[in-house]
Design a protein around this motif. Sequence first.
Motif, mmCIF file in Angstrom:
data_model
loop_
_atom_site.group_PDB
_atom_site.id
_atom_site.type_symbol
_atom_site.label_atom_id
_atom_site.label_comp_id
_atom_site.label_asym_id
_atom_site.label_seq_id
_atom_site.Cartn_x
_atom_site.Cartn_y
_atom_site.Cartn_z
ATOM 1 N N SER A 86 0.804 -1.383 -0.181
ATOM 2 C CA SER A 86 0.009 0.017 -0.077
ATOM 3 C C SER A 86 0.958 1.229 -0.092
ATOM 4 O O SER A 86 0.685 1.959 0.822
ATOM 5 N N LEU A 87 1.874 1.223 -0.999
ATOM 6 C CA LEU A 87 2.841 2.432 -0.966
ATOM 7 C C LEU A 87 2.087 3.886 -1.190
ATOM 8 O O LEU A 87 1.240 4.027 -1.698
ATOM 9 N N LYS A 88 2.603 4.752 -0.622
ATOM 10 C CA LYS A 88 2.029 6.075 -0.942
ATOM 11 C C LYS A 88 3.206 7.138 -1.449
ATOM 12 O O LYS A 88 4.256 6.673 -1.099
ATOM 13 N N PRO A 89 2.787 8.185 -2.234
ATOM 14 C CA PRO A 89 3.875 9.012 -2.639
ATOM 15 C C PRO A 89 4.682 9.557 -1.518
ATOM 16 O O PRO A 89 5.888 9.824 -2.020
ATOM 17 N N GLU A 90 4.228 9.902 -0.341
ATOM 18 C CA GLU A 90 5.239 10.118 0.588
ATOM 19 C C GLU A 90 6.415 9.017 1.224
ATOM 20 O O GLU A 90 6.918 9.491 1.818
ATOM 21 N N ASP A 91 5.937 7.873 0.794
ATOM 22 C CA ASP A 91 7.055 6.889 1.003
ATOM 23 C C ASP A 91 8.248 7.132 0.041
ATOM 24 O O ASP A 91 9.318 6.272 0.245
ATOM 25 N N THR A 92 8.229 7.925 -0.827
ATOM 26 C CA THR A 92 9.448 8.058 -1.801
ATOM 27 C C THR A 92 10.679 8.585 -1.050
ATOM 28 O O THR A 92 10.510 9.480 -0.280
ATOM 29 N N ALA A 93 11.582 7.969 -1.149
ATOM 30 C CA ALA A 93 12.975 8.317 -0.269
ATOM 31 C C ALA A 93 13.976 7.100 -0.862
ATOM 32 O O ALA A 93 13.641 6.195 -1.781
ATOM 33 N N VAL A 94 15.135 7.456 -0.557
ATOM 34 C CA VAL A 94 16.215 6.267 -0.464
ATOM 35 C C VAL A 94 16.206 5.688 0.720
ATOM 36 O O VAL A 94 16.175 6.116 1.882
ATOM 37 N N TYR A 95 16.054 4.303 0.655
ATOM 38 C CA TYR A 95 16.034 3.460 1.866
ATOM 39 C C TYR A 95 17.572 2.701 2.050
ATOM 40 O O TYR A 95 17.934 2.213 1.088
ATOM 41 N N TYR A 96 17.814 2.651 3.250
ATOM 42 C CA TYR A 96 18.940 1.989 3.830
ATOM 43 C C TYR A 96 18.843 1.228 5.013
ATOM 44 O O TYR A 96 17.824 1.403 5.709
ATOM 45 N N CYS A 97 19.613 0.144 5.163
ATOM 46 C CA CYS A 97 19.608 -0.623 6.487
ATOM 47 C C CYS A 97 20.906 -0.131 7.180
ATOM 48 O O CYS A 97 21.927 0.139 6.710
ATOM 49 N N ASN A 98 20.615 -0.524 8.641
ATOM 50 C CA ASN A 98 21.938 -0.499 9.290
ATOM 51 C C ASN A 98 21.495 -0.999 10.556
ATOM 52 O O ASN A 98 20.509 -1.396 10.947
ATOM 53 N N THR A 99 22.478 -1.348 11.567
ATOM 54 C CA THR A 99 22.212 -1.414 13.000
ATOM 55 C C THR A 99 21.555 -0.331 13.713
ATOM 56 O O THR A 99 21.585 0.766 13.330
ATOM 57 N N LEU A 100 20.692 -0.716 14.866
ATOM 58 C CA LEU A 100 20.130 0.397 15.336
ATOM 59 C C LEU A 100 21.434 1.255 16.011
ATOM 60 O O LEU A 100 20.955 2.503 16.176
ATOM 61 N N GLU A 101 22.343 0.869 16.453
ATOM 62 C CA GLU A 101 23.450 1.760 16.646
ATOM 63 C C GLU A 101 24.189 2.638 15.581
ATOM 64 O O GLU A 101 24.915 3.267 15.739
ATOM 65 N N GLY A 107 25.389 1.932 3.324
ATOM 66 C CA GLY A 107 25.419 1.486 1.955
ATOM 67 C C GLY A 107 24.857 2.654 1.171
ATOM 68 O O GLY A 107 24.927 3.707 1.490
ATOM 69 N N GLN A 108 24.939 2.047 -0.337
ATOM 70 C CA GLN A 108 24.488 3.191 -1.245
ATOM 71 C C GLN A 108 22.937 3.492 -1.122
ATOM 72 O O GLN A 108 22.628 4.307 -1.815
ATOM 73 N N GLY A 109 22.313 2.495 -0.434
ATOM 74 C CA GLY A 109 20.748 2.653 -0.539
ATOM 75 C C GLY A 109 20.014 2.114 -1.741
ATOM 76 O O GLY A 109 20.720 1.934 -2.704
ATOM 77 N N THR A 110 18.876 2.059 -1.600
ATOM 78 C CA THR A 110 18.089 1.712 -2.729
ATOM 79 C C THR A 110 16.822 2.777 -2.876
ATOM 80 O O THR A 110 16.302 2.903 -2.136
ATOM 81 N N GLN A 111 16.698 3.173 -4.101
ATOM 82 C CA GLN A 111 15.703 4.438 -4.526
ATOM 83 C C GLN A 111 14.152 3.841 -4.730
ATOM 84 O O GLN A 111 13.945 2.755 -5.472
ATOM 85 N N VAL A 112 13.342 4.253 -3.689
ATOM 86 C CA VAL A 112 11.763 3.828 -3.812
ATOM 87 C C VAL A 112 11.112 5.433 -4.316
ATOM 88 O O VAL A 112 11.527 6.137 -3.782
#
Length: 116
Positions: A86-101, A107-112
């Motif tokens: 149920s993606l929304k336009p406001e979800d548009t961003a570059v997404y990254y993962c990392n530890t909570l710390e 990383g380079q991220g992935t564009q959504v």
Amino acid sequence: VRLVESGGGLVPAGGSLRLRCVASGSIFSVFAPKDWGWYRQAPGKPRELVASILSTKTTTYTDSVKGRFTISRDNSQKKVYLQMNSLKPEDTAVYYCNTLEQSLDWGQGTQVTVSS
């Protein structure tokens, strides 16, 4: 350890994507005890944590994605996933993962990109 995100793309509003993060070069004993998160950064905005998963597999979500996003992890594969529905336009961003710390290099991220 190198973080590699993938799975982003361009989808219409209401669509779905599954993001994947691989902690390349890590070993199980390093990956498994850590708490992980998916973060995103939209243009002109600071990076924010959207979902987290503890070593116990307890999950939390920011309010704006609750009920739509699901975070999961596979310790044996050293991967973290983010199912986004149920993606929304406001979800548009570059997404990254990392530890909570945020203890690892980003990383380079992935564009959504979600079109209206």
